[in-house]
Design a protein around this motif. Sequence first.
Motif, PDB file in Angstrom:
ATOM      1  N   LEU A  33       0.527  -8.203  -5.504  1.00 51.23           N
ATOM      2  CA  LEU A  33       1.657  -7.291  -5.338  1.00 51.23           C
ATOM      3  C   LEU A  33       1.216  -5.833  -5.491  1.00 51.23           C
ATOM      4  O   LEU A  33       1.659  -4.959  -4.733  1.00 51.23           O
ATOM      5  CB  LEU A  33       2.775  -7.626  -6.325  1.00 51.23           C
ATOM      6  N   PHE A  34       0.337  -5.549  -6.459  1.00 48.58           N
ATOM      7  CA  PHE A  34      -0.184  -4.193  -6.606  1.00 48.58           C
ATOM      8  C   PHE A  34      -1.004  -3.794  -5.392  1.00 48.58           C
ATOM      9  O   PHE A  34      -0.991  -2.641  -4.974  1.00 48.58           O
ATOM     10  CB  PHE A  34      -1.017  -4.053  -7.883  1.00 48.58           C
ATOM     11  N   SER A  35      -1.705  -4.735  -4.817  1.00 45.21           N
ATOM     12  CA  SER A  35      -2.484  -4.459  -3.613  1.00 45.21           C
ATOM     13  C   SER A  35      -1.559  -4.070  -2.461  1.00 45.21           C
ATOM     14  O   SER A  35      -1.829  -3.119  -1.721  1.00 45.21           O
ATOM     15  CB  SER A  35      -3.318  -5.686  -3.250  1.00 45.21           C
ATOM     16  N   LEU A  40       0.909   0.517   0.778  1.00 37.71           N
ATOM     17  CA  LEU A  40       2.085   1.262   1.245  1.00 37.71           C
ATOM     18  C   LEU A  40       2.080   2.707   0.759  1.00 37.71           C
ATOM     19  O   LEU A  40       2.436   3.616   1.492  1.00 37.71           O
ATOM     20  CB  LEU A  40       3.368   0.573   0.783  1.00 37.71           C
ATOM     21  N   VAL A  41       1.671   2.909  -0.479  1.00 35.12           N
ATOM     22  CA  VAL A  41       1.745   4.239  -1.084  1.00 35.12           C
ATOM     23  C   VAL A  41       0.513   5.078  -0.749  1.00 35.12           C
ATOM     24  O   VAL A  41       0.620   6.242  -0.407  1.00 35.12           O
ATOM     25  CB  VAL A  41       1.922   4.123  -2.615  1.00 35.12           C
ATOM     26  N   SER A  42      -0.650   4.478  -0.851  1.00 37.85           N
ATOM     27  CA  SER A  42      -1.898   5.214  -0.607  1.00 37.85           C
ATOM     28  C   SER A  42      -2.841   4.342   0.210  1.00 37.85           C
ATOM     29  O   SER A  42      -3.771   3.747  -0.340  1.00 37.85           O
ATOM     30  CB  SER A  42      -2.531   5.591  -1.950  1.00 37.85           C
ATOM     31  N   PRO A  43      -2.614   4.259   1.517  1.00 34.88           N
ATOM     32  CA  PRO A  43      -3.414   3.346   2.340  1.00 34.88           C
ATOM     33  C   PRO A  43      -4.875   3.763   2.486  1.00 34.88           C
ATOM     34  O   PRO A  43      -5.718   2.950   2.828  1.00 34.88           O
ATOM     35  CB  PRO A  43      -2.708   3.361   3.694  1.00 34.88           C
ATOM     36  N   THR A  44      -5.192   5.038   2.227  1.00 39.29           N
ATOM     37  CA  THR A  44      -6.558   5.500   2.456  1.00 39.29           C
ATOM     38  C   THR A  44      -7.498   5.215   1.291  1.00 39.29           C
ATOM     39  O   THR A  44      -8.690   5.069   1.488  1.00 39.29           O
ATOM     40  CB  THR A  44      -6.577   7.017   2.738  1.00 39.29           C
ATOM     41  N   ARG A  45      -6.969   5.155   0.072  1.00 39.27           N
ATOM     42  CA  ARG A  45      -7.852   4.902  -1.070  1.00 39.27           C
ATOM     43  C   ARG A  45      -7.138   4.061  -2.118  1.00 39.27           C
ATOM     44  O   ARG A  45      -5.922   4.061  -2.219  1.00 39.27           O
ATOM     45  CB  ARG A  45      -8.347   6.212  -1.674  1.00 39.27           C
ATOM     46  N   ARG A  46      -7.935   3.372  -2.892  1.00 42.54           N
ATOM     47  CA  ARG A  46      -7.408   2.502  -3.949  1.00 42.54           C
ATOM     48  C   ARG A  46      -7.222   3.331  -5.217  1.00 42.54           C
ATOM     49  O   ARG A  46      -8.125   4.043  -5.639  1.00 42.54           O
ATOM     50  CB  ARG A  46      -8.380   1.356  -4.182  1.00 42.54           C
ATOM     51  N   LEU A  47      -6.059   3.212  -5.817  1.00 46.43           N
ATOM     52  CA  LEU A  47      -5.738   3.975  -7.025  1.00 46.43           C
ATOM     53  C   LEU A  47      -5.673   3.060  -8.240  1.00 46.43           C
ATOM     54  O   LEU A  47      -5.317   1.883  -8.113  1.00 46.43           O
ATOM     55  CB  LEU A  47      -4.369   4.649  -6.864  1.00 46.43           C
ATOM     56  N   VAL A  49      -3.860   1.501 -11.468  1.00 44.01           N
ATOM     57  CA  VAL A  49      -2.458   1.069 -11.572  1.00 44.01           C
ATOM     58  C   VAL A  49      -1.529   2.174 -12.096  1.00 44.01           C
ATOM     59  O   VAL A  49      -0.466   2.401 -11.515  1.00 44.01           O
ATOM     60  CB  VAL A  49      -2.336  -0.227 -12.405  1.00 44.01           C
ATOM     61  N   PRO A  50      -1.876   2.905 -13.172  1.00 42.31           N
ATOM     62  CA  PRO A  50      -0.942   3.949 -13.631  1.00 42.31           C
ATOM     63  C   PRO A  50      -0.671   5.024 -12.568  1.00 42.31           C
ATOM     64  O   PRO A  50       0.479   5.434 -12.376  1.00 42.31           O
ATOM     65  CB  PRO A  50      -1.646   4.559 -14.855  1.00 42.31           C
ATOM     66  N   GLN A  51      -1.708   5.470 -11.855  1.00 44.11           N
ATOM     67  CA  GLN A  51      -1.495   6.461 -10.791  1.00 44.11           C
ATOM     68  C   GLN A  51      -0.701   5.862  -9.644  1.00 44.11           C
ATOM     69  O   GLN A  51       0.138   6.536  -9.049  1.00 44.11           O
ATOM     70  CB  GLN A  51      -2.843   6.961 -10.266  1.00 44.11           C
ATOM     71  N   LEU A  52      -0.961   4.599  -9.347  1.00 43.18           N
ATOM     72  CA  LEU A  52      -0.234   3.917  -8.279  1.00 43.18           C
ATOM     73  C   LEU A  52       1.256   3.877  -8.598  1.00 43.18           C
ATOM     74  O   LEU A  52       2.099   4.157  -7.747  1.00 43.18           O
ATOM     75  CB  LEU A  52      -0.780   2.502  -8.095  1.00 43.18           C
ATOM     76  N   ILE A  53       1.587   3.575  -9.826  1.00 44.07           N
ATOM     77  CA  ILE A  53       2.996   3.516 -10.229  1.00 44.07           C
ATOM     78  C   ILE A  53       3.612   4.911 -10.183  1.00 44.07           C
ATOM     79  O   ILE A  53       4.735   5.080  -9.692  1.00 44.07           O
ATOM     80  CB  ILE A  53       3.133   2.863 -11.616  1.00 44.07           C
ATOM     81  N   ASP A  54       2.893   5.935 -10.641  1.00 43.22           N
ATOM     82  CA  ASP A  54       3.405   7.306 -10.575  1.00 43.22           C
ATOM     83  C   ASP A  54       3.683   7.718  -9.130  1.00 43.22           C
ATOM     84  O   ASP A  54       4.742   8.272  -8.823  1.00 43.22           O
ATOM     85  CB  ASP A  54       2.405   8.293 -11.194  1.00 43.22           C
ATOM     86  N   GLN A  55       2.731   7.450  -8.248  1.00 44.30           N
ATOM     87  CA  GLN A  55       2.933   7.818  -6.844  1.00 44.30           C
ATOM     88  C   GLN A  55       4.064   7.014  -6.227  1.00 44.30           C
ATOM     89  O   GLN A  55       4.814   7.529  -5.402  1.00 44.30           O
ATOM     90  CB  GLN A  55       1.643   7.621  -6.043  1.00 44.30           C
ATOM     91  N   SER A  56       4.202   5.755  -6.608  1.00 37.77           N
ATOM     92  CA  SER A  56       5.279   4.922  -6.072  1.00 37.77           C
ATOM     93  C   SER A  56       6.635   5.466  -6.487  1.00 37.77           C
ATOM     94  O   SER A  56       7.568   5.518  -5.682  1.00 37.77           O
ATOM     95  CB  SER A  56       5.140   3.481  -6.558  1.00 37.77           C
ATOM     96  N   VAL A  57       6.739   5.883  -7.730  1.00 39.53           N
ATOM     97  CA  VAL A  57       8.005   6.430  -8.227  1.00 39.53           C
ATOM     98  C   VAL A  57       8.344   7.716  -7.478  1.00 39.53           C
ATOM     99  O   VAL A  57       9.475   7.901  -7.022  1.00 39.53           O
ATOM    100  CB  VAL A  57       7.937   6.671  -9.750  1.00 39.53           C
ATOM    101  N   SER A  58       7.365   8.611  -7.316  1.00 38.87           N
ATOM    102  CA  SER A  58       7.658   9.861  -6.609  1.00 38.87           C
ATOM    103  C   SER A  58       7.981   9.587  -5.142  1.00 38.87           C
ATOM    104  O   SER A  58       8.840  10.244  -4.559  1.00 38.87           O
ATOM    105  CB  SER A  58       6.502  10.849  -6.738  1.00 38.87           C
ATOM    106  N   TYR A  59       7.326   8.608  -4.535  1.00 38.64           N
ATOM    107  CA  TYR A  59       7.618   8.223  -3.150  1.00 38.64           C
ATOM    108  C   TYR A  59       9.049   7.705  -3.028  1.00 38.64           C
ATOM    109  O   TYR A  59       9.775   8.057  -2.105  1.00 38.64           O
ATOM    110  CB  TYR A  59       6.617   7.159  -2.697  1.00 38.64           C
ATOM    111  N   MET A  60       9.468   6.878  -3.982  1.00 40.74           N
ATOM    112  CA  MET A  60      10.839   6.347  -3.949  1.00 40.74           C
ATOM    113  C   MET A  60      11.855   7.467  -4.146  1.00 40.74           C
ATOM    114  O   MET A  60      12.921   7.461  -3.524  1.00 40.74           O
ATOM    115  CB  MET A  60      11.000   5.252  -5.004  1.00 40.74           C
TER     116      MET A  60
END
Length: 174
Positions: A33-35, A40-47, A49-60
């Motif tokens: 699910l994180f993958s 969806l959030v950062s298709p160009t690079r792997r982040l 988990v904490p940064q991924l969640i931060d970016q997901s929240v700002s994206y939403m």
Amino acid sequence: MERARETGEGSSSSLRQQRNLREKERRMRMKHLFSILSSLVSPTRRLPVPQLIDQSVSYMIRLKDKVNYLEEKKRALLGGEVQNRSQGSSLQPKLSIRSRDSTIEMNLVMDVNIKRVLLHELVSVFEQEGAQVMSANLQNLNNRTFYTIIAQAIICRIGIDPSKIEERVMSIIS
């Protein structure tokens, strides 16, 4: 008595193995699910988990703001609907044309009972005025037809004259 202990010990290790297996499946599912979220959030690079969640929240949050903006835009386009219904008359066509740089956007809302306008007629106006249509959309909803056309000037230095397009579209819809 030894047999009882053996089966008891066997069942507890079996339960532990089942618990471990369920936990492993849960971790694998979360990793998957994180993958998906990362793609969806950062298709160009792997982040991480904490940064991924931060970016997901700002994206939403950005998506929510965009939805609110579009709902406001829809309400503005349908502004005269309640007033016209109470008077028993049809909704008059609402035309808005916005131009920015070499791009122009036209939004038109018409009551289906007034006049039927074909989308290709509107597209041809843009093309004849020197624009390349990037997107043309027609949608029928609640006895109304919504037309949206987004176009770009073929020659950016020359641009597009929104007043000419508005004049020609008004002649088609009236």
